[in-house]
Design an enzyme around this catalytic site. Structure first.
Site, PDB file in Angstrom:
ATOM      1  N   SER A   1       0.836  -1.188   0.000  1.00 40.17           N
ATOM      2  CA  SER A   1       0.000   0.000   0.000  1.00 40.17           C
ATOM      3  C   SER A   1       0.881   1.253   0.000  1.00 40.17           C
ATOM      4  CB  SER A   1      -0.966  -0.050   1.188  1.00 40.17           C
ATOM      5  OG  SER A   1      -2.054   0.796   1.007  1.00 40.17           O
TER       6      SER A   1
ATOM      7  N   ASP B   1      -8.493  -5.350  -6.515  1.00 44.60           N
ATOM      8  CA  ASP B   1      -8.239  -4.311  -5.518  1.00 44.60           C
ATOM      9  C   ASP B   1      -9.016  -3.055  -5.893  1.00 44.60           C
ATOM     10  OD1 ASP B   1      -7.198  -2.509  -3.665  1.00 44.60           O
ATOM     11  OD2 ASP B   1      -5.142  -3.239  -3.887  1.00 44.60           O
TER      12      ASP B   1
ATOM     13  N   HIS C   1      -7.348  -5.748  -1.584  1.00 48.10           N
ATOM     14  CA  HIS C   1      -6.151  -5.080  -1.042  1.00 48.10           C
ATOM     15  C   HIS C   1      -5.535  -5.963   0.039  1.00 48.10           C
ATOM     16  CE1 HIS C   1      -3.801  -1.427  -0.876  1.00 48.10           C
ATOM     17  NE2 HIS C   1      -3.972  -1.304   0.426  1.00 48.10           N
TER      18      HIS C   1
END
Length: 634
Positions: free
Chosen positions: A192, A298, A326
């Protein structure tokens, strides 16, 4: 005989005799690194790296707090080791990984626990693990500028320090010299935001950065916070700053003001602010090898982030694509991921010729639990296929077939949910139009980035346009829209490396979360019509005039089974994946001037005169929370 630590899945800390290495380096045996150094006895220290920046405007160069775990025995023998670096804003606010682990310190402020398994697993194998607090977070000074120059250069300064090009001190002010224990060869990793920083640092071309492993990472912050001119969420950079900020109140007020004005919510334009946070144009500067991992579903860091970055990179590269959202691959396919990551770092940081760079570059999950290796991505068999939009019965159109001056008209319905928009495509739903293929006679694969070009008349100066590809047909699929984004956390644990009483290497096991449904969204795309000429400026539409507007969808890799029907659903604004700026526009679509472009392996069947009858008895899985409110968190 050298002492070695035997630690791995479910193992405890055990000392045993290990044969001497043929290379003269104890941690290299049999062409790979092995755990010969004590994790419990590792050097744990904290230093502050000086940067050349001062965006908190206090007249003192900003400093990056860096916590280090490294093998003591290697240092005692003057064996210099490479570094695995994770630079993150999350170490004190939000945590890392599925269990949201935070850094922990002793009474003297020395690191005792590093999040995740990287230090537990790799330090005994002859690596140092370095965790850096990005500028303005945790113990670092400066101000977090959310993807900007300060953020990237604060992490780059750590790489420079590891290579002797920057200075650092311990808490008492004495010099800290990294080149005494490291050879400077650095690999950056992170999921991320952390992986986004790795992309940004690699794009500077900094010497000493040998590889990066960006997981679910951003390559363009504009594309993260805008969908081609469509606003994802209001005041989002300021919000992210607030979440991770570690500075006293008011210190970073000027930076927050710059985030607000620079991001320009009013127009949605791509400007100098966003260009600073766009790493793709500098892909040519990247000399580090790159190992990308991303969820093909995602909806937080969407798939254009990896796809456009991957296509521009001209370095040794590898990619893993899972069906989750994610999610870190450590929580999807744990044993295989740790083994592959180990071999990757051994190759690029230890210089071991283990052949991983000659293996198939792409590993893709094609269905729950089914993985294949392929030469590259997108699939070499996928060819760009232009699909016409046919008349159908005048309400439901066809994918393929002709149109005799046909058109569709609909009015923006900003409260229309995705679930309602894609359900039962053969029925009339205000605010959406649908096009269906004939039932597939053979399976096909969509691998790459679909787009749809729409020739439209709009009765307002602009409108948002939303496109969705839908797989209509019953299948068991990864439930990426569920609370775990495709995984379920179990009560059992497995251990990946050595442990101490303060920092164990054991993590909750996970399992894929699946759902059986009779349809699912394959990919989505959004476009502000007034940005059809350029994302840098607005070109208002003139009512009554025809315009061609291309809506790029998110990159995907999905297989559509024989007997299923592929659907294209069009609507205007989208109240789930963006913050709609609805103008209430009425849109007229010219079918002859419109088409769908698919990166397709296989062929769609010739459509009939009308679309097939498709009904949905079970709703498509819905998100547990609207994605536009989803922060860039672990």
């Amino acid at each position: 005989m050298a002492a070695t630590i035997v630690a791995g899945v479910g193992a405890s800390l055990v000392l045993s005799a290990a044969p001497a290495s043929a290379t003269g380096i104890p941690h290299v045996q049999g062409g790979q690194t092995v755990p010969v150094y004590s994790y419990e006895n590792a050097v744990r220290e904290s230093v502050w790296v000086q940067t050349r920046l001062d965006n908190d405007r206090d007249g003192v160069p900003d400093k990056v707090a860096v916590d280090i775990t490294r093998p003591r025995e290697a240092a005692d023998r003057r064996i210099k080791v490479p570094v695995i670096l994770e630079a993150s804003p999350y170490y004190s606010c939000c945590g890392r990984g599925n269990e949201s682990e935070l850094k922990q310190y002793d009474a003297n402020g020395v690191i005792t626990k590093q999040p995740l398994f990287y230090d537990n697993f790799f330090v005994p194998r002859g690596y140092a693990f370095v965790a850096a607090d990005l500028a303005g977070t945790n113990r670092s000074t400066g101000c977090m500028d959310v993807g900007g120059r300060e953020e990237v250069l604060s992490a780059k300064a750590v790489v420079d320090w590891l290579n002797g090009r920057a200075t650092a001190t311990y808490a008492d002010g004495t010099p800290a010299v990294a080149t005494r224990w490291t050879n400077g060869r650095t690999g950056m990793i992170g999921k991320s935001w952390d992986g986004s920083v790795a992309n940004g640092v690699a794009a500077t071309g900094v010497e000493g950065l040998e590889t990066i492993v960006p997981i679910s990472a951003i390559s363009s912050w504009y594309d993260y916070q805008r969908y081609n001119g469509v606003l994802r969420a209001e005041d989002y950079p300021e919000y992210l700053h607030q979440v991770v900020n570690g500075r006293p109140a008011g210190v970073c007020a000027a930076t927050v003001e710059q985030l607000d004005s620079g991001s320009d919510d009013v127009t949605g334009n791509y400007n100098a602010y966003w260009a600073e946070r766009d790493f793709r144009p500098d892909a040519r500067k990247v000399h580090a090898s790159v190992f990308i991992a991303h969820g093909i579903n995602d909806t937080n860091v969407t798939t254009t982030q990896f796809a456009q970055w991957w296509q521009r990179l001209d370095v040794p590269k590898k990619i893993w694509l899972a069906q989750q959202g994610h999610v870190d691959p450590f929580d999807i396919r744990r044993a295989e991921w740790v083994d592959t990551l180990h071999r990757w770092f051994d190759r690029w940081l230890q210089g071991l010729r283990n052949g991983i760079d000659r293996e198939p570059a792409a590993t893709i999950e094609t269905a729950p639990g089914t993985w294949v290796d392929e030469r590259t991505w997108p699939a070499s068999a996928a060819k760009t296929t232009k699909v016409a939009l046919g008349d159908g019965d005048g309400m439901t159109g066809t994918l393929g077939g002709g149109s005799t001056a046909g058109s569709r008209t609909w009015t923006d319905a900003p409260d229309l949910s995705e679930a309602a928009a894609v359900a039962s495509p053969g029925t009339a739903v205000p605010g959406r139009v649908s096009f269906l293929s004939a039932p597939l006679t053979r399976p096909v694969r969509i691998s790459g980035t679909p787009t749809v070009t729409l020739r439209v008349q709009v009765d307002k100066p602009t409108t948002e346009l939303t496109a969705r590809l839908v797989d209509y047909g019953t299948a068991t699929r990864v439930n990426y829209l569920g609370r775990g984004e495709g995984i379920t956390t179990l009560a059992t644990e497995s251990c990946w490396g050595a442990s101490t009483t303060a920092d164990d290497a054991c993590y909750r096991d996970t399992a894929e979360a699946v759902v059986t449904s009779d349809h699912a969204v394959v990919t989505r795309g959004w476009q502000d019509a007034a940005h059809h000429v350029s994302l840098r400026f607005v070109t208002p539409l003139q009512p009554g005039r025809w315009y061609s507007v291309t809506v790029p969808m998110q990159a995907t890799d999905q297989r559509i089974a024989a007997g299923h029907v592929l659907g294209l659903i069009l609507q205007a604004s989208d109240n789930e994946y963006s913050t709609p700026q609805s103008t209430g526009a009425t849109i007229r679509l010219d079918l002859r001037g419109s088409s769908l472009s698919l990166p397709l392996a296989g062929k769609l069947p010739v459509p009939g005169a009308t679309a097939p009858v498709v009904t949905t008895s079970s709703p498509a899985p819905a998100r547990v929370a609207p994605p536009r409110f989803q922060p860039l968190l672990p």
